[in-house]
Design a protein around this motif. Structure first.
Motif, PDB file in Angstrom:
ATOM      1  N   SER A 183       0.827  -1.211   0.000  1.00  0.00           N
ATOM      2  CA  SER A 183       0.000   0.000   0.000  1.00  0.00           C
ATOM      3  C   SER A 183       0.859   1.258   0.000  1.00  0.00           C
ATOM      4  N   LEU A 184       1.924   1.271   0.807  1.00  0.00           N
ATOM      5  CA  LEU A 184       2.815   2.432   0.831  1.00  0.00           C
ATOM      6  C   LEU A 184       3.513   2.627  -0.516  1.00  0.00           C
ATOM      7  N   PHE A 185       3.864   1.531  -1.167  1.00  0.00           N
ATOM      8  CA  PHE A 185       4.518   1.642  -2.471  1.00  0.00           C
ATOM      9  C   PHE A 185       3.545   2.181  -3.526  1.00  0.00           C
ATOM     10  N   ILE A 186       2.313   1.718  -3.514  1.00  0.00           N
ATOM     11  CA  ILE A 186       1.314   2.194  -4.480  1.00  0.00           C
ATOM     12  C   ILE A 186       1.019   3.679  -4.246  1.00  0.00           C
ATOM     13  N   LEU A 187       0.840   4.074  -2.997  1.00  0.00           N
ATOM     14  CA  LEU A 187       0.573   5.482  -2.692  1.00  0.00           C
ATOM     15  C   LEU A 187       1.749   6.369  -3.109  1.00  0.00           C
ATOM     16  N   GLY A 188       2.971   5.893  -2.873  1.00  0.00           N
ATOM     17  CA  GLY A 188       4.134   6.655  -3.297  1.00  0.00           C
ATOM     18  C   GLY A 188       4.228   6.779  -4.802  1.00  0.00           C
ATOM     19  N   LEU A 228      -3.077  11.987  -0.147  1.00  0.00           N
ATOM     20  CA  LEU A 228      -2.093  10.898  -0.236  1.00  0.00           C
ATOM     21  C   LEU A 228      -1.016  11.040   0.835  1.00  0.00           C
ATOM     22  N   TYR A 229      -0.563  12.269   1.055  1.00  0.00           N
ATOM     23  CA  TYR A 229       0.484  12.490   2.066  1.00  0.00           C
ATOM     24  C   TYR A 229       0.004  12.063   3.451  1.00  0.00           C
ATOM     25  N   PHE A 230      -1.201  12.479   3.809  1.00  0.00           N
ATOM     26  CA  PHE A 230      -1.710  12.125   5.136  1.00  0.00           C
ATOM     27  C   PHE A 230      -2.045  10.638   5.227  1.00  0.00           C
ATOM     28  N   LEU A 231      -2.498  10.051   4.145  1.00  0.00           N
ATOM     29  CA  LEU A 231      -2.753   8.608   4.165  1.00  0.00           C
ATOM     30  C   LEU A 231      -1.480   7.826   4.441  1.00  0.00           C
ATOM     31  N   VAL A 232      -0.392   8.210   3.792  1.00  0.00           N
ATOM     32  CA  VAL A 232       0.887   7.532   4.021  1.00  0.00           C
ATOM     33  C   VAL A 232       1.330   7.697   5.471  1.00  0.00           C
ATOM     34  N   ALA A 233       1.217   8.912   5.992  1.00  0.00           N
ATOM     35  CA  ALA A 233       1.635   9.163   7.380  1.00  0.00           C
ATOM     36  C   ALA A 233       0.790   8.363   8.363  1.00  0.00           C
ATOM     37  N   MET A 234      -0.531   8.360   8.168  1.00  0.00           N
ATOM     38  CA  MET A 234      -1.405   7.655   9.108  1.00  0.00           C
ATOM     39  C   MET A 234      -1.228   6.133   9.006  1.00  0.00           C
ATOM     40  N   LEU A 235      -0.990   5.625   7.789  1.00  0.00           N
ATOM     41  CA  LEU A 235      -0.802   4.187   7.621  1.00  0.00           C
ATOM     42  C   LEU A 235       0.490   3.723   8.269  1.00  0.00           C
ATOM     43  N   MET A 261      15.136   8.002  10.302  1.00  0.00           N
ATOM     44  CA  MET A 261      15.182   8.507   8.932  1.00  0.00           C
ATOM     45  C   MET A 261      13.873   9.201   8.555  1.00  0.00           C
ATOM     46  N   TYR A 262      12.750   8.568   8.826  1.00  0.00           N
ATOM     47  CA  TYR A 262      11.457   9.167   8.492  1.00  0.00           C
ATOM     48  C   TYR A 262      11.138  10.343   9.411  1.00  0.00           C
ATOM     49  N   THR A 263      11.451  10.205  10.702  1.00  0.00           N
ATOM     50  CA  THR A 263      11.159  11.274  11.651  1.00  0.00           C
ATOM     51  C   THR A 263      11.930  12.537  11.311  1.00  0.00           C
ATOM     52  N   LEU A 264      13.167  12.397  10.855  1.00  0.00           N
ATOM     53  CA  LEU A 264      13.965  13.565  10.494  1.00  0.00           C
ATOM     54  C   LEU A 264      13.336  14.328   9.331  1.00  0.00           C
ATOM     55  N   ASP A 319       7.397  15.731  -0.132  1.00  0.00           N
ATOM     56  CA  ASP A 319       7.331  14.709  -1.175  1.00  0.00           C
ATOM     57  C   ASP A 319       8.304  13.564  -0.895  1.00  0.00           C
ATOM     58  N   VAL A 320       9.481  13.903  -0.390  1.00  0.00           N
ATOM     59  CA  VAL A 320      10.439  12.857  -0.034  1.00  0.00           C
ATOM     60  C   VAL A 320       9.931  12.055   1.164  1.00  0.00           C
ATOM     61  N   SER A 321       9.228  12.722   2.078  1.00  0.00           N
ATOM     62  CA  SER A 321       8.681  12.017   3.249  1.00  0.00           C
ATOM     63  C   SER A 321       7.707  10.915   2.840  1.00  0.00           C
ATOM     64  N   VAL A 322       6.950  11.159   1.768  1.00  0.00           N
ATOM     65  CA  VAL A 322       6.014  10.135   1.290  1.00  0.00           C
ATOM     66  C   VAL A 322       6.756   8.854   0.933  1.00  0.00           C
ATOM     67  N   GLU A 323       7.915   8.991   0.297  1.00  0.00           N
ATOM     68  CA  GLU A 323       8.694   7.810  -0.088  1.00  0.00           C
ATOM     69  C   GLU A 323       9.479   7.248   1.095  1.00  0.00           C
ATOM     70  N   LEU A 324       9.970   8.126   1.965  1.00  0.00           N
ATOM     71  CA  LEU A 324      10.755   7.655   3.109  1.00  0.00           C
ATOM     72  C   LEU A 324       9.924   6.815   4.065  1.00  0.00           C
ATOM     73  N   ALA A 325       8.632   7.096   4.156  1.00  0.00           N
ATOM     74  CA  ALA A 325       7.778   6.280   5.017  1.00  0.00           C
ATOM     75  C   ALA A 325       7.786   4.829   4.555  1.00  0.00           C
ATOM     76  N   GLY A 326       7.657   4.610   3.241  1.00  0.00           N
ATOM     77  CA  GLY A 326       7.712   3.249   2.712  1.00  0.00           C
ATOM     78  C   GLY A 326       9.097   2.647   2.786  1.00  0.00           C
ATOM     79  N   ILE A 327      10.136   3.462   2.539  1.00  0.00           N
ATOM     80  CA  ILE A 327      11.510   2.950   2.597  1.00  0.00           C
ATOM     81  C   ILE A 327      11.849   2.480   4.009  1.00  0.00           C
ATOM     82  N   ALA A 328      11.521   3.303   5.006  1.00  0.00           N
ATOM     83  CA  ALA A 328      11.806   2.932   6.395  1.00  0.00           C
ATOM     84  C   ALA A 328      11.057   1.665   6.792  1.00  0.00           C
TER      85      ALA A 328
END
Length: 341
Positions: A65-70, A112-119, A236-239, A260-269
């Motif tokens: 889900s995080l990858f699709i949202l990103g 999308l940004y808030f969905l990634v953060a909340m997920l 990494m994501y918190t920073l 925008d980078v935070s959206v991807e970092l959430a999935g990477i972390a």
């Protein structure tokens, strides 16, 4: 006759900010795609071990889900830049396209940004719930994180509502109406991440202290490794969230690149935690299998007895620790529960 004060040009114009944001997110999405592919490979490898694949599918649902949202978010970022620089022919050019705050692209990307953060925050709370499987009362551990999560959802919902109804010519970090709700969302998300990560690390260290006296050195060292994995990946994501909050505070359009980078970092972390934990599990299982062969008793050798006859003498079997009737069996159960994360 006095002339109205001229508007000072921004330090970082919105057009430059959007182009830099597209580059940063495209690079981050490439890293996300690579890490996600490795994560999927580790997941399929676990299916070869009976019982492990069925326990890990919820994590793969979150990772997918995080990858699709990103992927959808970076695609909209590219589409927004194409519209602004290629197809937008009205007076004002690309600046007008990017400064239309209630543009449907801004609304969807905010969602999308808030969905990634909340997920990602919900997955972190669930990890904490698993780690405290035998803690009494278990629900008390996640009460405060859950309240912070729900509060962040409320503030994010209000922020999206204002983004969709303001109809002003302004960028998000320059619009003061959005600032209280963005700050509240960032604050509660940061508190949640610090609190839950601290609770998980505390539980890992408590288990390592309980098991160090009767389990071999490698086993409780692995619990310390798990704690380090959680801290490094969460940092990494918190920073990135902290930098986004600072950019919003100083009204700098570099805010777009960091968010925008935070959206991807959430999935990477998230993917890195899965990969590193499952890799540690595989190493532990391989080491256990190897040691089980090493600990097998050697073959019997014939020796002469007092009567001059050959007699087979078997060496005693190696001693093994049994947790079946041990008072510390609950700790062993906790460790096995943690290895499922």
């Amino acid at each position: 006759m006095s002339h109205p004060p001229m508007r000072r040009p921004p330090i970082f114009p919105i057009t430059e900010a959007q182009l830099v944001s597209l580059f940063m997110q495209s690079f981050a999405f490439g890293v996300h795609a690579l890490v996600f592919a490795v994560c999927m490979h580790r997941w399929f490898c676990r299916f070869q071990i009976a019982g492990l694949g069925t326990k890990s599918w919820p994590w793969m649902v979150v990772a997918t889900s995080l990858f699709i949202l990103g992927g959808v978010d970076v695609s909209l970022n590219l589409y927004d830049n194409i519209i602004a620089f290629v197809f937008f022919k009205r007076p004002g050019g690309a600046d007008l396209q990017f400064e239309t705050i209630s543009n449907w692209i801004n609304i969807v990307r905010s969602v999308l940004y808030f969905l990634v953060a909340m997920l990602s925050d919900a997955a972190l709370i669930y990890r904490c719930w698993i780690v405290y499987a035998h803690w009494k009362p278990r629900w008390a551990v996640i009460v405060l994180p859950t309240l912070l999560w729900l509060g962040a959802i409320v503030c994010a919902t209000v922020d999206v509502y204002y983004v969709s109804t303001l109809h002003k010519l302004a960028t998000i970090p320059h619009e003061k109406t959005l600032r209280p709700y963005l700050f509240a969302t960032y604050l509660m998300s940061l508190l949640l991440n610090f609190l839950v990560t601290g609770l998980i690390v505390y539980r890992m260290r408590a288990l390592s202290k309980q098991t160090s006296s009767f389990i071999r050195q490698q086993r409780w060292n692995r619990l310390k490794t798990v704690s380090r994995i959680f801290m490094e990946s969460a940092l990494m994501y918190t920073l990135s969230v902290v930098i986004s909050a600072v950019m919003e505070m100083i009204s700098n359009d570099a805010f777009y690149g960091t968010t925008d980078v935070s959206v991807e970092l959430a999935g990477i972390a998230f993917d890195l935690i899965i990969i590193r934990l499952w890799t540690e599990n595989t190493r532990e299982e391989s080491r256990t299998i190897t040691e089980s062969f090493i600990m097998e008793p050697p073959p019997a050798r014939p020796r002469l007895n007092s009567l001059g006859h050959y007699q087979l003498r078997f060496p005693p079997p190696p001693s093994r620790v049994s947790f079946a009737h041990s008072e510390r069996g609950s700790v062993h159960t906790n460790i096995s529960k943690v290895r499922r994360i």
